[in-house]
Scaffold this motif. Sequence first.
Motif, short mmCIF file in Angstrom:
data_model
loop_
_atom_site.label_atom_id
_atom_site.label_comp_id
_atom_site.label_asym_id
_atom_site.label_seq_id
_atom_site.Cartn_x
_atom_site.Cartn_y
_atom_site.Cartn_z
N UNK A 168 0.83 -1.21 0.00
CA UNK A 168 0.00 0.00 0.00
C UNK A 168 0.86 1.26 0.00
N UNK A 212 -10.56 6.91 -0.57
CA UNK A 212 -11.36 6.73 0.63
C UNK A 212 -10.82 7.64 1.74
N UNK A 213 -11.62 7.80 2.80
CA UNK A 213 -11.25 8.72 3.87
C UNK A 213 -10.41 7.99 4.92
N UNK A 220 -5.87 3.76 14.24
CA UNK A 220 -4.81 3.53 13.26
C UNK A 220 -3.43 3.63 13.92
N UNK B 39 -15.87 0.50 18.59
CA UNK B 39 -14.72 -0.12 19.24
C UNK B 39 -15.17 -0.77 20.55
N UNK B 43 -11.69 -4.49 17.97
CA UNK B 43 -11.47 -3.15 17.42
C UNK B 43 -12.42 -2.92 16.25
N UNK B 45 -11.57 -2.11 13.34
CA UNK B 45 -10.98 -2.74 12.16
C UNK B 45 -11.29 -4.24 12.13
N UNK B 69 -14.61 -0.77 1.35
CA UNK B 69 -14.25 0.63 1.62
C UNK B 69 -13.93 0.82 3.10
N UNK B 72 -10.61 -0.68 4.23
CA UNK B 72 -9.48 0.16 3.80
C UNK B 72 -9.39 1.39 4.71
N UNK B 73 -10.55 2.01 4.99
CA UNK B 73 -10.54 3.19 5.85
C UNK B 73 -10.03 2.88 7.24
N UNK B 74 -10.31 1.69 7.70
CA UNK B 74 -9.88 1.31 9.06
C UNK B 74 -8.42 0.87 9.07
N UNK B 75 -7.76 0.87 7.89
CA UNK B 75 -6.33 0.59 7.85
C UNK B 75 -5.98 -0.85 7.49
N UNK B 76 -6.98 -1.65 7.12
CA UNK B 76 -6.67 -3.04 6.73
C UNK B 76 -5.93 -3.04 5.39
N UNK B 77 -5.11 -4.05 5.17
CA UNK B 77 -4.44 -4.14 3.87
C UNK B 77 -4.99 -5.33 3.08
N UNK B 78 -4.49 -5.47 1.86
CA UNK B 78 -5.02 -6.50 0.95
C UNK B 78 -4.92 -7.89 1.55
N UNK B 80 -4.86 -8.86 4.70
CA UNK B 80 -5.85 -9.08 5.77
C UNK B 80 -7.25 -9.28 5.18
#
Lengths: 349, 112
Positions: A168, A212-213, A220, B39, B43, B45, B69, B72-78, B80
């Motif tokens: 990423x 995305x936001x 995070x 939360x 969590x 995510x 979406x 991704x916004x919560x910070x997960x990557x491909x 996961x």
Amino acid sequence: MKSLHAQHHPLADTGYQLTVLTQAEVEGAHQPLFATRLREAGLLPLRPTGITVMQVNVGKMCNQTCRHCHVDAGPDRTEIMTRATMQQCLDALRQTPIEVVDLTGGAPEMNPDFRWFVEQISALGREVIVRCNLTIIVANPKYYDLPEFFARHRVRVVSSLPHFSAVRTDAQRGEGVFGRSIKALRMLNEAGYGVEGTGLSLDLVYNPSGAFLPGNQAALEREFKQRLVREHGVVFNSLLTITNLPISRFLEYLLDSGNYESYLDKLVQAYNPVAAANVMCRSTLSIGWDGQLYDCDFNQQLDLLVDGRAPQHIRDFDLAALNERSIVVNQHCYGCTAGAGSSCGGATT
Amino acid sequence: MEKATYYNPADLAKFGNITEWQPEMGRKFFDYYGEVFKDGALTEREKSLIALAVAHAVQCPYCIDAYTTDSLQKGADEAQMMEAVHVAAAIKGGAALVHSVQMMNKAKELSM
């Protein structure tokens, strides 16, 4: 990858960018004017709350060409601040109680007078923030000692790392950037940055690598801290989440990928009046590489100078007049008021 | 004219309109929904990744869009996200296969 400027891309013209941004409204569409939302919140005209940060963009030259860059920076950009203009910034600073000078670019370290400027600001007893892209530290042996230089002047280092995964990060910032960023982060840690008890602050900036936001800043930060220490042995202080504004190369990405309309809708739907009251332009003065004055670095990259009733160049600096100005807003400002809000210091609510 | 399909992506944004025909139940559902995704012991995510996996299991295109979406916004990557879908696939596949024990039992019952 070349900058939009070097490609002679239509979006290199900031007038064209503004046309695209306001088009939805012109076509009588669903995206209300940002100024209208401010009026509803009783915030128009938007006034400064008092300038506490002088943000200086010392040039558009950069060793990277990130896909989302709002400056359209890159190795092919030659616009760079001269020592004479830096001197004008210092003269202005001397007359004011502004405590923080935030240096950005491009890669600010590539300006040949960068170190001199940091030393001079430091000698005035003001705090220096450097927006360091990390890879510059390992780009050339002449930059290897930057962590020690920063430490000597107690510079606050704020660095972009959009994700704890290489995939990423590299998708946004270029092939191999993640690996080089980790190497630079280790060098900063070795110099004491991000390490408890040293007082040397290392913050990371999270920008979404896509349309995305950003999610919750605290959540995070927890995830980044766990992953970076576990997988790379890297530590840092805070994570700052910053929303990508729909300008310059990020605007190009949105248009090319067919995400423009839905992204703008997302920003508009997530409008938060509390974040609107806390926007960073109310407490920041942004200075361009040529000494021109702007309300923020985004307005700077759109060539939107400060209101004409205030001085528009650093040589004519007048803090009282600038504190009375009306801040210039446009549709891109929705980026700073979406969700938990966004600023160079992260979320604002 | 737009091509008619059973699923229209624009309908996702109209989900809230279900309260028009039954306000009280709709409101209670959305309050509950909001509470679930806060939360907590898990969590935000982690909850988003569970929702993404379930979205695939129930094969809901709206939910797949929404929780891709959101993940991704919560910070997960491909990695996961794909592992979450494999969990759904393993359970769906396992659920089919575990019934083969019943098949085997019945076949044995009917056979000499």
